[in-house]
Motif scaffolding. Structure first.
Motif, PDB file in Angstrom:
ATOM      1  N   GLY A  37     -77.741 -19.074  23.529  1.00 23.97           N
ATOM      2  CA  GLY A  37     -77.720 -20.101  22.495  1.00 23.97           C
ATOM      3  C   GLY A  37     -77.037 -21.382  22.935  1.00 23.97           C
ATOM      4  N   SER A  39     -76.589 -25.032  24.611  1.00 24.42           N
ATOM      5  CA  SER A  39     -77.466 -26.191  24.741  1.00 24.42           C
ATOM      6  C   SER A  39     -77.780 -26.450  26.211  1.00 24.42           C
ATOM      7  CB  SER A  39     -76.806 -27.426  24.123  1.00 24.42           C
ATOM      8  OG  SER A  39     -75.631 -27.757  24.845  1.00 24.42           O
ATOM      9  N   ILE A 169     -84.592 -24.723   6.881  1.00 29.71           N
ATOM     10  CA  ILE A 169     -84.023 -24.782   8.232  1.00 29.71           C
ATOM     11  C   ILE A 169     -82.707 -25.539   8.190  1.00 29.71           C
ATOM     12  CG2 ILE A 169     -84.368 -25.633  10.575  1.00 29.71           C
ATOM     13  CD1 ILE A 169     -87.321 -25.272  10.217  1.00 29.71           C
ATOM     14  N   THR A 170     -82.695 -26.654   7.472  1.00 25.98           N
ATOM     15  CA  THR A 170     -81.477 -27.444   7.294  1.00 25.98           C
ATOM     16  C   THR A 170     -81.292 -27.694   5.807  1.00 25.98           C
ATOM     17  OG1 THR A 170     -82.664 -29.552   7.494  1.00 25.98           O
ATOM     18  CG2 THR A 170     -81.803 -28.579   9.519  1.00 25.98           C
ATOM     19  N   LYS A 476     -84.515 -19.428  12.334  1.00 22.21           N
ATOM     20  CA  LYS A 476     -83.228 -20.122  12.304  1.00 22.21           C
ATOM     21  C   LYS A 476     -82.579 -20.206  13.678  1.00 22.21           C
ATOM     22  CE  LYS A 476     -82.139 -19.364   7.443  1.00 22.21           C
ATOM     23  NZ  LYS A 476     -81.148 -18.888   6.454  1.00 22.21           N
ATOM     24  N   THR A 477     -82.586 -19.104  14.424  1.00 16.50           N
ATOM     25  CA  THR A 477     -81.994 -19.146  15.762  1.00 16.50           C
ATOM     26  C   THR A 477     -82.746 -20.094  16.687  1.00 16.50           C
ATOM     27  OG1 THR A 477     -81.153 -16.889  15.519  1.00 16.50           O
ATOM     28  CG2 THR A 477     -81.343 -17.752  17.752  1.00 16.50           C
ATOM     29  N   SER A 480     -81.914 -23.686  15.685  1.00 18.18           N
ATOM     30  CA  SER A 480     -80.564 -24.122  16.059  1.00 18.18           C
ATOM     31  C   SER A 480     -80.479 -24.525  17.526  1.00 18.18           C
ATOM     32  CB  SER A 480     -79.560 -23.005  15.768  1.00 18.18           C
ATOM     33  OG  SER A 480     -79.823 -21.863  16.572  1.00 18.18           O
ATOM     34  N   ASN A 484     -83.171 -30.836  16.674  1.00 15.24           N
ATOM     35  CA  ASN A 484     -83.236 -31.204  15.256  1.00 15.24           C
ATOM     36  C   ASN A 484     -84.289 -32.265  14.969  1.00 15.24           C
ATOM     37  OD1 ASN A 484     -81.103 -29.442  14.496  1.00 15.24           O
ATOM     38  ND2 ASN A 484     -79.600 -30.945  15.202  1.00 15.24           N
ATOM     39  N   TYR A 487     -89.438 -29.618  14.616  1.00 13.06           N
ATOM     40  CA  TYR A 487     -89.002 -28.246  14.826  1.00 13.06           C
ATOM     41  C   TYR A 487     -90.112 -27.316  15.300  1.00 13.06           C
ATOM     42  CZ  TYR A 487     -84.502 -29.163  12.582  1.00 13.06           C
ATOM     43  OH  TYR A 487     -83.251 -29.632  12.285  1.00 13.06           O
TER      44      TYR A 487
END
Length: 764
Positions: A37, A39, A169-170, A476-477, A480, A484, A487
């Motif tokens: 996860g 970046s 999502i957000t 969701k994963t 993230s 952003n 998507y």
């Protein structure tokens, strides 16, 4: 394995099984980074460390790492296209999807499900005379039997499960929404499909969520519904053709399985919508299922517990309770409940909760009946009680015709008492305006649950808990890990990489096992694959621990056993007790007197009077005392499925609990009754109304106050040496637990063997 061997780099894997990575260690590092996860910038920073550069790995940037991952063999391919809706939108509309037929073939071919598939429809009965039909999974239902009978000989019936729900999502930055469509096989056994770690659902489609520019905002919902059905027509076209013509598919064991319009375009869609509303129709003229053989929405749109049962409780039953009892009183009653390990404690009340999950709905249901008892009118309590009974009855894993009759009678009883809810003004609209009708879709849907069980199987197998959990891993994963922005394509790219990594890990593990063992059986392959779904928190199996202790040499293990099985339940105590010595009272003498008369194998009942005296001698001087214990049960409907252990406290006052913490439990006091089949037979109300009775039969509820093990005096023999006992104070269980007291005001309690404790209860 075929994809692995047919890949363009298959010739290189003969010399390096982990190509395009240099070694197994390098692949482990790459896999960890891809699943971490982190970046892209964080991965670049990690790879730039001097100690990492000394490893001489084949990638030095995050972009290079993802490039190597793209070379791995993958699963079903993603497709995309731009769609032009009938009405203009603010942004272009794009559709991203998997071929659902490839998804079905992927699940059918997966080694994890090799021994978890049902292909044969069957009718199951309780008795040889076939008088009582049993319904469990889809293959035991009328629909599966009827469909298979219409197929040619040699054709296998496959069922496809589609699950779709919008999700955020957000929430704070832009309010982005996704609309995933998940797909699975109805042939997968229910026990496997309901496990969250089984990965039995795949993301098939990301349905578009457009913003229409139609001047009438009421039309936006209709336009979106019509667009969804148009997209599903495109996506499901291969499935429709396969359903009409049949198709050859390969299962995980290498066996081939053969399975097998007039459009209306209104000129004025707004006029069409208003006309459809007069007939309570959605306004969708071409539903996607219209040309799928052997399909009817009255059966394939199934009730499911999460939204149709638990959400119905929260939206309606809970509101009735709040309106009748009062918001402040409901919150106060929930806030003063004793916290119980494993059960949610609502210290701030429940009336103002927001974003309530299905798990929280179940937690509130544990307490609500006891909270409103004595505060709400009796008929309303009865109505809510029978709905609660109905809710739990229909979630059984096995339902037979007798159960269906009971479920129907429970629902009829609600209809007999529901008028009292309207009479007291409990059903109100948002403005607290009383509603005098029962036009509640979720409540009306309860009428269709019984026929649904006969047509498509038990309701619990269609629960949305699994798909809601899948939204985290599938949407969701990946979101993230994006930037952003835009998507959908990034979610697809993330899932494609994750699927490639899972497949590569699985395949290399199988090959490596064959290399080391030269030959590996199919059973060992399945066992190996079953460990691959993903990281999960294992359940401590006290049943296995207790069984292993029994088989060991008695001289090699310490006594007494701190893990043992009693009456189908595993009980575990910590090795070191909380206290080594404590004083005792006359109730232990009563226990010993009963043991002398009836023997150590007897089940101890509840005595109205305490017969022991301070002058009585005890065959022990010291006690070991524990402040907590663990109880573990199996699932009622499947004894092979072990539930997580429950923690029961019997702790004296301390800094954490100023009044102590004494959990409630159900106690067996008669060997002729067994929990949970017999229920609480012979309640304390019998004792209250007939004071001449000295004991109660069946099961009772009590509080744990002392968990102990007596040490026998040296030279004195008694039959309960090295056994654990518990001192219980009994309570009336007329919906609210109150401590039962003797005539002199003392709490009524007894010492009983620990093995008579059956299960923890949260209704305390």
């Amino acid at each position: 394995m075929d994809k692995f061997n047919g890949n363009q780099f298959s010739n290189l894997w003969a010399s390096n099984l982990y190509y395009p990575f240099n070694s197994h260690n390098e692949w482990e590092l790459a896999s960890w980074l891809l699943h971490s996860g982190l970046s892209m910038r964080a991965i670049d920073s990690f790879l730039s460390l001097s100690i990492i550069q000394l490893l001489n790995i084949s990638f030095c940037t995050a972009r290079a790492l993802h490039g190597l991952a793209e070379l791995l063999p993958g699963g079903p391919c993603w497709h995309s296209m731009e769609i032009t809706p009938s009405q203009p939108t603010k942004h272009p509309v794009h559709l991203y999807w998997h071929d659902p037929l490839e998804c079905i073939a992927w699940l059918l071919n997966h080694p994890l499900f090799s021994d978890q598939l049902n292909f044969i429809p069957r009718c199951v009965y309780k008795m040889p005379k076939k008088l009582c039909r049993v319904y469990t999974e889809w293959m035991t239902t009328d629909d599966a039997w009827h469909m298979q009978s219409q197929l040619p000989s040699g054709v296998t019936l496959l069922g496809m499960i589609l699950s779709s729900d919008k999700m955020n999502i957000t929430t704070l930055c832009g309010g982005r929404v996704a609309h995933p469509l998940l797909v699975s096989l109805a042939n997968i056994k229910m026990s496997t499909c309901l496990k969250l770690s089984s990965n039995s659902f795949m993301l098939a489609t990301l349905l578009p969520v457009p913003k229409f520019m139609h001047k009438n905002k009421h039309m936006h919902g209709l336009l979106e519904d019509r667009l969804i059905h148009e997209c599903l027509d495109i996506i499901l076209e291969p499935i429709k053709q396969a359903a009409k013509l049949g198709i050859m598919l390969l299962d995980s064991l290498g066996h081939m399985q053969y399975s097998g319009k007039l459009k209306v375009h209104p000129t004025n869609i707004q006029v069409f919508f208003h006309e459809a509303q007069h007939f309570c129709l959605s306004g969708v003229s071409d539903p996607f299922w219209r040309d799928i053989p052997l399909s009817c929405p009255s059966t394939f749109i199934t009730p499911e517990p999460l939204h149709h049962l638990h959400k119905e409780f929260w939206d309606h039953n809970m509101k009735w309770c709040i309106n009748v009892v009062g918001e402040a009183k409901i919150d106060f009653c929930f806030s003063v409940l004793q916290p119980t390990v494993g059960f949610h404690h609502f210290k701030g009340g429940v009336a103002k909760l927001k974003q309530v999950t299905g798990c929280m709905h179940c937690d509130v249901q544990h307490y609500i009946f006891g909270v409103i008892t004595g505060a709400a009118p009796p008929k309303i309590i009865t109505a809510i009680h029978v709905l609660m009974d109905f809710r739990y009855q229909v979630q059984a894993y096995h339902i037979d015709d007798d159960n269906l009759h009971i479920i129907s009678s429970v629902l009829d009883e609600f209809h007999m008492h529901k008028q009292s809810i309207l009479n007291h003004g409990a059903q109100c609209s948002k403005g607290n305006k009383p509603i005098n009708n029962w036009h509640i879709p979720k409540l009306e849907l309860m009428q269709s649950i019984i026929p649904s069980v006969k047509h498509v199987g038990v309701t619990i197998q269609w629960t949305a808990d699994v798909t809601e959990h899948a939204h985290v891993s599938e949407i969701k994963t990946p979101a993230s890990a994006s930037n952003n922005n835009n998507y959908d394509p990034q979610i697809c790219q993330y899932l494609n990489c994750a699927e490639k990594c899972r497949m590569f890990e699985l395949t290399t593990s199988l090959y490596e096992s064959k290399i080391h063992s030269h030959e590996i059986s199919d059973y060992e392959e399945v066992n190996l694959v079953s460990k691959m779904p993903g990281p999960t928190q294992p359940i401590t199996d006290y049943f296995t621990i207790s069984a292993c202790l029994r088989t060991q040499d008695p001289d090699s293990i310490p006594f007494p056993l701190h893990s043992f099985i009693a009456d189908g339940m595993a009980i575990n105590l910590s090795y070191d007790p909380s206290l080594q010595c404590i004083s005792v009272d006359a109730t232990l003498v009563d226990f010993l007197n009963c043991e002398k008369v009836y023997g150590p194998s007897s089940v101890h009942t509840i005595s109205r009077q305490c017969q022991g005296s301070s002058s009585s001698t005890l065959p022990f001087t010291d006690l070991q005392v524990w402040y907590k214990m663990w109880l573990q049960n199996t699932v009622i409907h499947d004894i092979m499925d072990i539930l997580p252990a429950q923690t029961l406290f019997c702790s004296p006052p301390c800094e954490t609990w100023t009044l102590g913490c004494y959990d409630a439990a159900i106690i067996n006091v008669d060997p002729c009754f067994k929990w949970p089949e017999s229920g609480l037979k012979g309640s304390w109300s019998t004792l209250l109304f007939h004071v001449t009775h000295k004991s109660i039969l069946g099961h009772v509820v009590g509080q744990l106050h002392l968990l102990m093990r007596p040490f026998g005096k040296r030279g004195v023999r008694w039959s309960w040496t090295d056994h654990c006992l518990v001192y219980m104070q009994y309570a009336t269980h007329l919906h609210i637990l109150r401590c039962t007291k003797r005539v002199n005001g003392q709490c009524l309690g007894n010492v009983i063997p620990l093995s008579q404790v059956q299960v923890q209860t949260a209704d305390n």
